[in-house]
Design an enzyme around this catalytic site. Structure first.
Site, mmCIF file in Angstrom:
data_model
loop_
_atom_site.group_PDB
_atom_site.id
_atom_site.type_symbol
_atom_site.label_atom_id
_atom_site.label_comp_id
_atom_site.label_asym_id
_atom_site.label_seq_id
_atom_site.Cartn_x
_atom_site.Cartn_y
_atom_site.Cartn_z
ATOM 1 C CG HIS A 77 31.921 45.777 43.257
ATOM 2 N ND1 HIS A 77 31.510 46.722 42.361
ATOM 3 C CD2 HIS A 77 32.935 45.104 42.658
ATOM 4 C CE1 HIS A 77 32.236 46.642 41.269
ATOM 5 N NE2 HIS A 77 33.117 45.659 41.427
ATOM 6 C CG ASP A 79 33.688 42.426 39.492
ATOM 7 O OD1 ASP A 79 33.633 43.656 39.354
ATOM 8 O OD2 ASP A 79 34.548 41.861 40.184
ATOM 9 C CG ASP A 189 36.850 47.120 41.222
ATOM 10 O OD1 ASP A 189 37.976 47.433 41.605
ATOM 11 O OD2 ASP A 189 36.574 45.972 40.815
ATOM 12 C CG HIS A 394 34.810 47.535 36.243
ATOM 13 N ND1 HIS A 394 33.628 47.892 36.842
ATOM 14 C CD2 HIS A 394 35.367 46.605 37.050
ATOM 15 C CE1 HIS A 394 33.494 47.212 37.968
ATOM 16 N NE2 HIS A 394 34.540 46.424 38.120
#
Length: 851
Positions: A77, A79, A189, A394
């Site tokens: 993951h 970001d 997430d 997000h």
């Protein structure tokens, strides 16, 4: 020697500790480890084979057929921005993905699930050699694109159309680059999930969903890990939350045992996912993680573990799905409620740019249909949409990012505003060029353009022939334009009167308002029914300041205990004074001191023929760990309030009977919220706010926060926003609350024009007020075709007619990826296109234009 140490420490040592004293396998593991220590001399390699044999003996004892199966997938993951800017993420992707490719070269069984088309595009642009290798491993089925969206976006705040574009841009990218679209929505997430997402997934070729964020719930434990999620329209998607409650596991025994033990759907399914690899800032899987997985793959006492893919995993779940439970409605995260309000300038930029791109698409499409020479700005619009979608990541749109990221986001919004304004002007010039050729005497008329699908009569500001600004009451047709020379006369002009006690009353024939010196509503009545909206003994438009010091995550969280610190804002700097005395518009303004060093100035506006009162607000905000809200205590009793979400609305309780109820002390909404009883209600509308609440009879709109981490300067700035309050008879649907909220967010465009006679023109209209025509755009792959998107907004089953003046030769239903549906042909009838809707259904239609 390394593999012997690994055998002892993982999983032998962990199994001994975690399986427990009552477990036979824990004793076997303990004795095996002890024997390995006894026979192995680290200085004598000749002892290593005997140690290996002892380790192999314990791992060669196989599982029974009933053992739970774990599908392990490499994962990383990343970001797209958070504690680092977008620019650094490009490098993080490259570093992480080249590590994965090197691992795959030595471990052909390794699979890696990778989301976010934007990150693939970054690597394609900046690291073409690496990208070519990724394409090879995608073709081999090891490097697996998932998610189908441009970025892993926020699941609450983007508009319905923005969410469609996340999928449209993402799926088209994956199709073009890898020859396939994604079959799983991948959003591990994000801070909650809109109840409209299942329908949008299904419309984009996706019926599977993976996340784990609801394991972060602060109050209630979510009751399922594998289930069907049903949206507000009835669409269902197969949903899995990895029971290990993480998207970055490391292949440890503890994680495997937790995955089995934690699974809340035992007996219904016997398969779970494990995502392993370092994440958030990148990194991905390592050789050690993979080795541990291999050793545990089929060991008695542990679940079966197989390296798998999202498709293989969900295919197995689909076969086992007959006994799965169904969760209906939103997946509300009971944490991070502050992200609906933090970084207000980002929230404003998002809403404003969604409007700009909507209007550019509408006007450009109409210009193409009306002119044989105008070129639809497809490539420019794609570029602008991708910037907007990137900012919906997000940790960006929610405001949970560092100052560098905020600067980048605001820069992108400025670019969308600048380019969007230019594209809009070019479309209007093509659409109405003859009207815009002004004579030397100046503008004698005003061209009024309406980008919404209903007729509107509103007060606008326009340029007079002398060059001065003046108000005019005008009527604009549905999704079209009119030339206005003279202002209409309202049935009843606005009257503004100052009373002896300093209070001010405003009336327009529809509503009557009484304001005290601090701008608070002491009365808000519907004129014809004399029904009072403000609760007895209360004041509406009451500002309140709260202490806002969360337990965990500063920019993310607001805790329920902040409600105990409420302080009404009552320090008056400038009392209410009349600023416009009436006629077409009445207004009054005042100023308050907020907290220790902030100021708020507000103009309260009532227009002729308008069913709501507007509050145009400016705040110089300099607080620290404070939360500013505005409250409307209303004379309405209802156990539920209604909030707009993407392409629809939902209800949430106004009481705190259960822990599930009070965990929703702060919720999100889009353009409006409403509290209604039978035959009467009050709605609060806004132009850029998302945080809201309704407790008992008080509607509250969240305005500004002041967190200090990760951005110490968050929200310390000058802010502008507008909200409105609208009392209504009947239901909010019949009273037109939905249309009024759109009108507030999509103002009419007024352009100086010549006085040449020109007929009013409407491109589209819809016969039922329950159906909203949300989007008009050029089709992605067919320049001669137009895509229109409509949704049912009332929560009703309805048949409506879509009328258009565009030269249409063929019409067909299509999905959200603009692929025609089977048996989707629509007959062209004299009344237009006959469309049938079920509650909250979204329909997309491909209209082929005659050349």
């Amino acid at each position: 020697m390394t593999d012997i140490v690994c055998s002892m420490r993982s999983p032998n040592e962990e199994a001994t500790q975690l399986l427990g004293e009552e477990n036979q396998r824990s004793f076997q593991a303990l004795y095996a480890a002890n024997q390995i220590v006894n026979v192995c001399d680290v200085k004598d390699p000749s002892t290593f084979p005997a140690a290996r044999e002892l380790a192999a003996a314990i791992f060669s004892q196989r599982n029974g057929e009933s053992q739970h199966t774990i599908h392990a997938m490499g994962h990383c993951h990343i970001d797209s921005a958070w504690l680092w800017p977008y620019e650094e993420t490009i490098r993080k992707c490259a570093r992480s993905w080249v590590t994965v490719i090197r691992l795959m070269e030595h471990n052909p069984e390794l699979t890696f699930a990778c989301s976010q088309a934007q990150q693939f595009e970054w690597v394609r642009s900046w690291y073409p050699g690496l990208y070519a290798q990724i394409q090879d491993y995608v073709a081999k089925g090891q490097f697996v694109p998932v998610g189908g969206t441009w970025v892993e976006m926020d699941g609450n705040l983007p508009s319905g159309e923005s969410m469609v574009r996340q999928f449209l841009q993402g799926q088209r990218f994956f199709q073009q680059q890898f020859g396939q679209i994604c079959s799983e929505f991948w959003l591990p997430d994000t801070f909650g999930y809109s109840a409209q997402l299942p329908q949008l997934m299904c419309g984009c070729g996706i019926k599977r969903f993976l996340t784990q964020k609801l394991s972060w719930n602060l109050v209630n434990t979510f009751p399922h890990h594998t289930f069907f999620w049903e949206g507000i329209d009835g669409s269902r998607v197969l949903t899995h939350f990895p029971p290990g409650d993480s998207y970055g596991m490391q292949g440890r025994v503890e994680e495997m045992l937790k995955t089995v033990k934690n699974n809340r759907d035992k007996g219904r399914v016997n398969h779970s996912a494990v995502l392993f690899g370092f994440g958030d800032g990148g990194g991905g899987p390592t050789q050690n993680m993979l080795d541990r997985m291999k050793r545990m793959s089929d060991t008695d006492g542990l679940p079966r573990i197989q390296i798998s893919t999202p498709d293989r995993f969900f295919s197995v779940l689909e076969k086992e799905s007959s006994q799965l439970c169904i969760w209906v409605g939103e997946l509300f995260l009971e944490l991070h409620n502050g992200t609906y309000t933090t970084q207000a300038q980002i929230k404003r930029g998002n809403r404003e740019c969604e409007r700009i791109l909507h209007d550019v698409e509408v006007l450009s499409t109409l210009a193409v249909a009306q002119s044989g020479t105008f070129q639809y700005p497809a490539s420019q619009l794609q570029q602008l949409w991708r910037l907007l979608l990137l900012n919906q990541f997000h940790d960006v749109l929610p405001g949970s990012c560092i100052q560098l990221v905020v600067r980048d986001a605001l820069k992108y919004y400025a670019e969308i505003r600048r380019a969007g304004t230019r594209l809009q002007e070019e479309a209007v010039q093509s659409l109405c060029g003859e009207l815009l050729q002004l004579k030397s005497g100046g503008a004698e008329s005003t061209l009024v353009l309406n980008t919404l699908p209903w007729e509107r009569t509103e007060v606008i500001s326009r340029t007079e022939p002398a060059g001065t600004e003046a108000l005019a009451l005008v009527t604009a047709p549905s999704m079209g334009y009119a030339v206005v020379r003279e202002s209409l006369l309202p049935p009843q002009p606005v009257a503004v009167i100052k009373q002896e006690d300093g209070s001010i009353t405003m009336k327009n024939g529809l509503i009557a308002v009484c304001l005290d010196a601090m701008g608070r509503l002491t009365s808000l009545r519907l004129v014809h029914s004399e029904r009072e909206s403000v609760a007895d003994g209360c004041r509406a438009n009451q500002f309140a300041l709260f202490d806002d010091v969360p337990l965990y995550w500063d920019a993310w969280d607001v805790m329920d205990y902040h409600l105990e610190t409420r302080k009404p804002v009552t320090t008056l700097l400038k009392p209410l004074e009349i600023t416009l005395a009436g006629g077409l518009r009445g207004s009054a303004s005042f100023s308050l001191q907020v907290g220790e060093s902030s100021t708020l100035t507000q103009e309260i506006i009532l227009d002729a023929m308008c069913p709501y009162v507007c509050f145009k607000t400016q705040v110089d905000w300099k607080e620290s760990h404070k939360f500013l809200k505005v409250e409307f205590p209303v004379q309405v009793r209802s156990t539920n309030a209604t909030y707009e979400i993407q392409f629809g609305h939902l209800q949430r309780p106004t009481h705190w009977n259960t822990s599930w109820d009070w965990a929703r002390f702060e919720v999100w909404a889009h353009k409006w919220m409403d509290l209604s009883e039978h035959a009467f209600g009050v709605a609060v509308l806004n132009d850029c706010k998302y945080g809201a609440s309704a407790h008992r009879n008080v509607l509250s709109l969240s305005l500004l926060r002041a967190p200090k981490s990760p951005d110490a300067t968050a929200d310390i700035a000058h802010h502008q926003f507008t909200y409105a309050v609208m009392p209504h008879q009947g239901s909010f649907q019949d009273a037109g609350v939905i249309q009024c909220a759109y009108n507030l967010n999509f103002p009419l465009h007024a352009v100086p024009a010549s006085s040449a006679p020109f007929p009013t023109w409407s491109a589209f209209s819809v016969s039922s007020p329950a159906v909203v025509l949300e989007t008009v755009k050029q089709a992605e792959d067919r320049p001669e075709a137009v895509v229109v998107r409509l949704y049912e907004a009332h929560g009703s089953t309805v048949v409506t007619w879509l009328q258009t003046s565009l030269p249409i030769k063929e019409a067909m239903l299509c999905d959200l990826l603009e692929r025609p549906t089977a048996k989707g042909h629509l007959p062209l009838e004299q009344q237009g296109l006959r469309l049938s809707f079920t509650p909250f259904q979204v329909l997309s239609i491909l209209l082929v234009l005659r050349q």
